[in-house]
Design an enzyme around this catalytic site. Structure first.
Site, PDB file in Angstrom:
ATOM      1  N   GLU A 490       0.836  -1.190   0.000  1.00  0.00           N
ATOM      2  CA  GLU A 490       0.000   0.000   0.000  1.00  0.00           C
ATOM      3  C   GLU A 490       0.871   1.241   0.000  1.00  0.00           C
ATOM      4  OE1 GLU A 490      -2.626  -0.245   3.353  1.00  0.00           O
ATOM      5  OE2 GLU A 490      -3.661  -2.035   2.605  1.00  0.00           O
ATOM      6  N   HIS A 513      -7.966   1.266   2.069  1.00  0.00           N
ATOM      7  CA  HIS A 513      -7.800   0.876   3.477  1.00  0.00           C
ATOM      8  C   HIS A 513      -8.567   1.823   4.405  1.00  0.00           C
ATOM      9  CE1 HIS A 513      -4.856  -1.419   6.290  1.00  0.00           C
ATOM     10  NE2 HIS A 513      -6.005  -1.211   6.900  1.00  0.00           N
TER      11      HIS A 513
END
Length: 630
Positions: A490, A513
């Site tokens: 990420e 997220h």
């Protein structure tokens, strides 16, 4: 301590959090149409005088004229000031009482409201030096005693000259008039008190800063009510942690640094060296190497559910507690899962994209209700269990699988194996933790076991899913749609590009997220985690720590608390008690909790003890960390 040390303490914005005349104006000008304008002028005159920028005597006369105060306003002011005593002054009442012969309140304020406040803290009325009001026959405050040296410019200097104290003099105050005592050579040290207000001109002149009364006492090796000044406890918060957490730590008196993004391992190694408390979310990794640089670190707080980004064993070995927020964002994640289940079932995401492109695709093809569908929940923890309740309320048939025996809620049905669940359900949602053994737990074999046309959601951890296998099954149509909130890699910040093979696939919802990223969840987390940390720092409680033996302690009363963290090997407790016996220490209470790696011993002892016991406790074999609370 000898009687040749004297402590001069200011009142306004030092002993109390506020300027008393400003507060008097708030009372006396109630109902006055020009109240706000008058109060602003009073505050301006106060600040100017405290910064040494104007004549104190002239400013005092102007302020009293603006206040329009009466004698009957004073009881209300005194009652208000009782609740405005500075926190660090309040908790050190014992020192003020014990050393009352050597403590002088020297203020340009007024005895009428100062004496009732400070004498409650053991300070002698005869040691209060301040101005006095003049009243007219109707009781209106019309001026002050102009014969009092404290009403004059340089009044504090004149008073100290009259007192002619024969010994070392220490001055604590927030104003320029307090600094002038030292400047005139009448004090050994001046401490700029900044707990309530920081005046730049005063700080620039001061050789010593006291962010709290605790710090003043600590620097001068005087008895204090707490073990260590809280302003010396440094907190580093990363990844845009909610401002409420910053507020709570600052209110406790800690020094807080908050940064918007995550830090790399190298950056964190550099930043962590003087940090006592570290707060992170999911992107910052607390590795063994980072901990080797963390010589002062006491606790790590994960402002989220997962802790796989933290080396829990390395923290344990270093005596560092780890806390997280296991419940605070549960509802937010569950609501996102419910919303995405509906969106995927109706193929809403793709239809919305077409509408933005100007395409009108009105069709029921591939669009289904969720009622009567079978939902499979993998991981029946806090999130999975609450999701099952909401899904069932919507008419879904719920199945779950967990490696740990869990009590099912409502009519949820337990599956004995993951394979059994996958064969039964129309949609699968993952809510497992991030432990290393869960890496790629869901891959080609698991997708193959699912029904053709099933839906798939992952709102747990990115590394638990084999992304290539998911992409392959989406492209083949075996999986009709997916919602993914977490990814193996990420971006560290919002400025980095998100790269994934999942981009641009049909009926795939990708979110950055944000499962727990709601205002409510972030406020809940920002309230929960700091309170767990502060409870540990202040009392030794490790309740709800994810790596330490959990122990909930009674309140510490009239005692000292010895906190000893050690490797869990035989004989340590016996050695601790031998040290206490050798030093003739009376034990009031003792608590022990261990896990497979460390032991945690808390011993409450009488206030009177030989300081040698502290050194001896640190020398006990297998000690990891030791500290004392009082």
């Amino acid at each position: 301590m000898s009687k040749d040390k004297y402590f001069i303490i200011d009142f306004d914005s030092t002993f109390t959090q506020v300027e008393a005349l400003d507060e008097l104006g708030d009372i006396s000008l109630q109902g006055d149409p020009n109240k706000e304008q008058a109060l602003q002028q009073v505050k301006k005159l106060t600040d100017s005088a405290m910064a040494g920028e104007s004549s104190f005597s002239e400013g005092l006369a102007q302020r009293l004229r603006l206040l329009k105060a009466h004698q009957h306003h004073l009881p209300q002011l005194i009652s208000h000031l009782h609740n405005k005593v500075s926190e660090s002054i309040r908790r050190n009442k014992e020192f003020l009482t014990e050393f009352s012969d050597q403590i002088f309140i020297v203020s340009s304020g007024f005895k009428e409201f100062i004496t009732p406040i400070v004498t409650e803290y053991g300070i002698k009325a005869e040691n209060v030096y301040a101005n006095t009001f003049r009243f007219d026959e109707q009781g209106n405050i019309v001026g002050f005693d102009e014969e009092n040296v404290l009403s004059l410019d340089k009044g504090k200097i004149k008073l100290l000259e009259q007192l002619a104290l024969s010994g070392d003099v220490y001055v604590l105050g927030d104003g320029y008039t307090d600094y002038e005592i030292k400047e005139a050579g009448l004090a050994n040290k001046f401490y700029a008190f900044t707990e309530n207000i920081a005046r730049e001109k005063v700080i620039a002149k001061a050789e010593h800063i006291a962010p709290s009364f605790d710090e003043f006492l600590y620097q001068n090796k005087l008895p204090m009510s707490i073990s260590y000044p809280k302003n010396r406890i440094s907190v580093l918060l990363l990844e845009n942690i909610h401002p409420k957490a910053v507020e709570l730590f600052q209110r406790e008196g800690y020094q807080v640094t908050a940064l918007p993004g995550a830090l790399s391992e190298d950056e964190l190694c550099e930043q962590i060296q003087k940090v006592s408390i570290l707060g992170i979310r999911s992107k910052t990794h607390v590795t063994r190497r980072v901990l080797e640089h963390a010589t002062r670190l006491m606790s790590v707080s994960a402002f989220c559910i997962g802790t796989n980004q933290i080396d829990l064993n390395a923290c344990l070995e270093a005596g560092i507690t780890v806390f997280n927020a296991p419940y605070s964002n549960t509802r937010s994640v569950v609501e996102l899962a419910i919303g995405e289940i509906i969106m995927l079932s109706r193929n809403i995401f793709d239809k919305s994209i077409k509408m933005h492109q100007g395409k009108w695709d009105k069709s029921a093809t591939g669009s289904y209700e969720v009622r009567d569908k079978k939902l499979g929940i993998v991981g029946y923890g806090n999130i999975g269990a609450q999701l099952s309740v909401l899904a069932e309320a919507m008419g879904m048939e719920v199945y779950y699988y967990d490696v740990v025996e869990k009590l099912q809620l409502g009519n949820a049905r337990k599956c004995d194996t993951l394979h059994e669940l996958l064969e039964k359900v129309d949609m699968v949602t993952l809510h497992v933790d991030g432990r290393p053994e869960n890496k790629n737990m869901f891959g080609a074999e698991q997708f193959a076991a699912m029904k053709p046309g099933a839906l798939f959601l992952n709102l747990s951890r990115g590394h638990v899913v084999d992304i290539e296998a998911l992409v392959e099954n989406l492209k083949s149509g075996k999986i009709r749609g997916a919602a993914v909130d977490v990814f193996p890699q990420e971006p560290a910040t919002n400025k980095e590009e998100f790269v994934s093979e999942l981009r641009n696939l049909p009926n795939v919802i990708l979110t950055p997220h944000i499962g727990g990223s709601t205002s409510e969840a972030q406020v809940n987390i920002a309230n929960f985690v700091p309170n767990r940390i502060m409870d540990y720092i202040n009392s030794g409680n490790t309740y709800q720590s994810v790596n330490f033996p959990n122990i909930q302690l009674p309140e510490l009363k009239n005692a000292h608390r010895l906190i000893h963290i050690h490797a869990n090997v035989p004989g340590v407790l016996a050695n601790i008690n031998q040290v206490l016996a050798n030093n003739h220490v009376n034990i009031l209470g003792q608590y022990l909790k261990t896990n497979e790696r460390v032991g945690y011993v808390i011993t409450d002892i009488d206030k009177a003890y030989d300081k040698q016991v502290i050194n001896d406790m640190r020398q006990v074999a297998h000690t990891i960390k030791f500290r004392i609370l009082y």
